[in-house]
Design a protein around this motif. Sequence first.
Motif, PDB file in Angstrom:
ATOM      1  N   SER A 121       0.812  -1.269  -0.234  1.00  0.00           N
ATOM      2  CA  SER A 121       0.141  -0.137   0.095  1.00  0.00           C
ATOM      3  C   SER A 121       0.701   1.402   0.107  1.00  0.00           C
ATOM      4  O   SER A 121       0.667   2.152  -0.845  1.00  0.00           O
ATOM      5  N   GLU A 122       1.878   1.275   0.708  1.00  0.00           N
ATOM      6  CA  GLU A 122       2.642   2.396   0.986  1.00  0.00           C
ATOM      7  C   GLU A 122       3.456   2.663  -0.350  1.00  0.00           C
ATOM      8  O   GLU A 122       3.747   3.807  -0.876  1.00  0.00           O
ATOM      9  N   GLU A 125       0.988   4.141  -2.925  1.00  0.00           N
ATOM     10  CA  GLU A 125       0.751   5.626  -2.566  1.00  0.00           C
ATOM     11  C   GLU A 125       1.910   6.447  -3.048  1.00  0.00           C
ATOM     12  O   GLU A 125       1.675   7.731  -3.392  1.00  0.00           O
ATOM     13  N   HIS A 148      -5.336  -2.511  -4.844  1.00  0.00           N
ATOM     14  CA  HIS A 148      -4.128  -1.801  -4.411  1.00  0.00           C
ATOM     15  C   HIS A 148      -3.556  -1.389  -3.112  1.00  0.00           C
ATOM     16  O   HIS A 148      -2.706  -1.084  -2.778  1.00  0.00           O
ATOM     17  N   GLY A 149      -4.514  -1.884  -2.102  1.00  0.00           N
ATOM     18  CA  GLY A 149      -4.014  -1.724  -0.712  1.00  0.00           C
ATOM     19  C   GLY A 149      -5.194  -1.382   0.244  1.00  0.00           C
ATOM     20  O   GLY A 149      -6.450  -1.381  -0.325  1.00  0.00           O
ATOM     21  N   ARG A 150      -4.935  -1.036   1.348  1.00  0.00           N
ATOM     22  CA  ARG A 150      -6.112  -0.841   2.351  1.00  0.00           C
ATOM     23  C   ARG A 150      -6.060   0.552   2.838  1.00  0.00           C
ATOM     24  O   ARG A 150      -6.621   0.814   3.985  1.00  0.00           O
ATOM     25  N   THR A 151      -4.922   1.357   2.718  1.00  0.00           N
ATOM     26  CA  THR A 151      -5.046   2.800   2.940  1.00  0.00           C
ATOM     27  C   THR A 151      -6.098   3.787   2.331  1.00  0.00           C
ATOM     28  O   THR A 151      -6.597   3.076   1.510  1.00  0.00           O
ATOM     29  N   THR A 154      -5.257   4.117  -1.370  1.00  0.00           N
ATOM     30  CA  THR A 154      -5.186   2.822  -1.942  1.00  0.00           C
ATOM     31  C   THR A 154      -6.437   2.127  -2.158  1.00  0.00           C
ATOM     32  O   THR A 154      -6.918   1.211  -2.911  1.00  0.00           O
ATOM     33  N   THR A 158      -8.734   0.618  -5.111  1.00  0.00           N
ATOM     34  CA  THR A 158      -9.126  -0.820  -5.138  1.00  0.00           C
ATOM     35  C   THR A 158     -10.557  -0.653  -5.431  1.00  0.00           C
ATOM     36  O   THR A 158     -11.426   0.189  -5.301  1.00  0.00           O
ATOM     37  N   TYR A 164     -13.378  -4.677   1.790  1.00  0.00           N
ATOM     38  CA  TYR A 164     -12.195  -3.602   1.945  1.00  0.00           C
ATOM     39  C   TYR A 164     -12.665  -2.316   2.323  1.00  0.00           C
ATOM     40  O   TYR A 164     -11.765  -1.535   3.020  1.00  0.00           O
TER      41      TYR A 164
END
Length: 426
Positions: A121-122, A125, A148-151, A154, A158, A164
């Motif tokens: 995720s980082e 970003e 693409h992630g959980r932040t 992102t 997603t 999510y």
Amino acid sequence: MPRLLTPIPGPRSLRLAARRADAVSAGVASTLPVYIDHAEDGLLVDVDGNRLIDLASGIAVTGVGNPAPRVAEAVHGQIDRFSHTCFMVTPYEGYVEVCERLNALTPGTHAKRSALFNSGSEAVENAVKIARLVTGRAPVVVFDHAYHGRTNLTLALTAKTTPYKQGFGPFAPEVYRVPMSYPYRDGLSGPDAAARVLDLVEKQVGPPACVLIEPIQGEGGFIEPAPGFLAALAAWCRDRGALFVADEIQTGFCRTGAWFACEHERVVPDLVTTAKGIAGGLPLAAVTGRAELMDAVHPGGLGGTYGGNPVACAAALGAIDTMAELDLNAAARRIGATALPRLRAALGGRGDVRGRGAMLAVEFAEQTPEVARRVAASCHAAGVVVLTCGTHGNVIRLLPPLVIPEELLAEGLAVLEHAIVEGVGR
């Protein structure tokens, strides 16, 4: 070899599950509630002594083995020297060496630079930050079924809402979603699927900062775009001054039978994000890109307290050495050559079997999760760890360790074959 001494989960795992319920947030879920004591190549041994065949690799993380000897040796050597200084305060050689290796391994012969982070995720970003800074534009183009992630940013990138995104908004703006090339479902050629996408972008978005894509989608269903799709997108980006960003977090590091999945179509991204298989199980991620893009960021614009931790960097160097020495690209191709015909025979036309190397999927024709859940549950009860995925939850995905012994792979496939035949026949 695998063996089951208790039902799955066993009594000790059940006791740990009771402790977990009192200590761990219910928001953190687990696919298979067995608690692992130790691991071997292709095997997970739980606290009840059950030996499970691992066809998941911690979601494509432990491809080099678990634990891999070179990784364990490197970690021990580093932790005895120092565990942390923060590269932004007092730097160290391991960070530099990992960046050198990434610059050499990622697609393209142009000059490159890398920056290290903690998670996929980082990395994503920061790739978006770089694209926006360099181009002076805000829009980001992403795809149906993408993960693409959980932040917060992102999650905006997603596609799938549950589990999510549900209840976590509002999300970051200026994200535009377009159709993915999905040969099994849309029947389009790569160029035709790309033309559909680019027409939408031209009419509804305009020139974006970047087009961000997984060369083979992961959580979205292991969707492999039709040949020519990625190349057409990359060419359009070059013509419009946008960056083509490849999210190789799940596909990278020999998983598809090449160092990176873009190589299969000779596509050279402007930026590449990596994580998962990079460090043999330790948390590390990276953005690697054209030198002029990466160096355009002002000093202090990229970083993080733990990014490129020295122990994780040592693990990455051990993992990359293992990949090269054992030729794990060839190993991945052998896994695919073994598994694909067997799975196609078991499915018998009731869906799609696809994948490259050791990134394989069985998609059931029904766009509902019931069949995939039955198949996965049957495998789990028999001591084989598989994962589900896909927007509709109707895909079984396989990510075996690239070092899995042939006999373990064969036995795991036999269990899965039986589960598929039983599952689709109901």
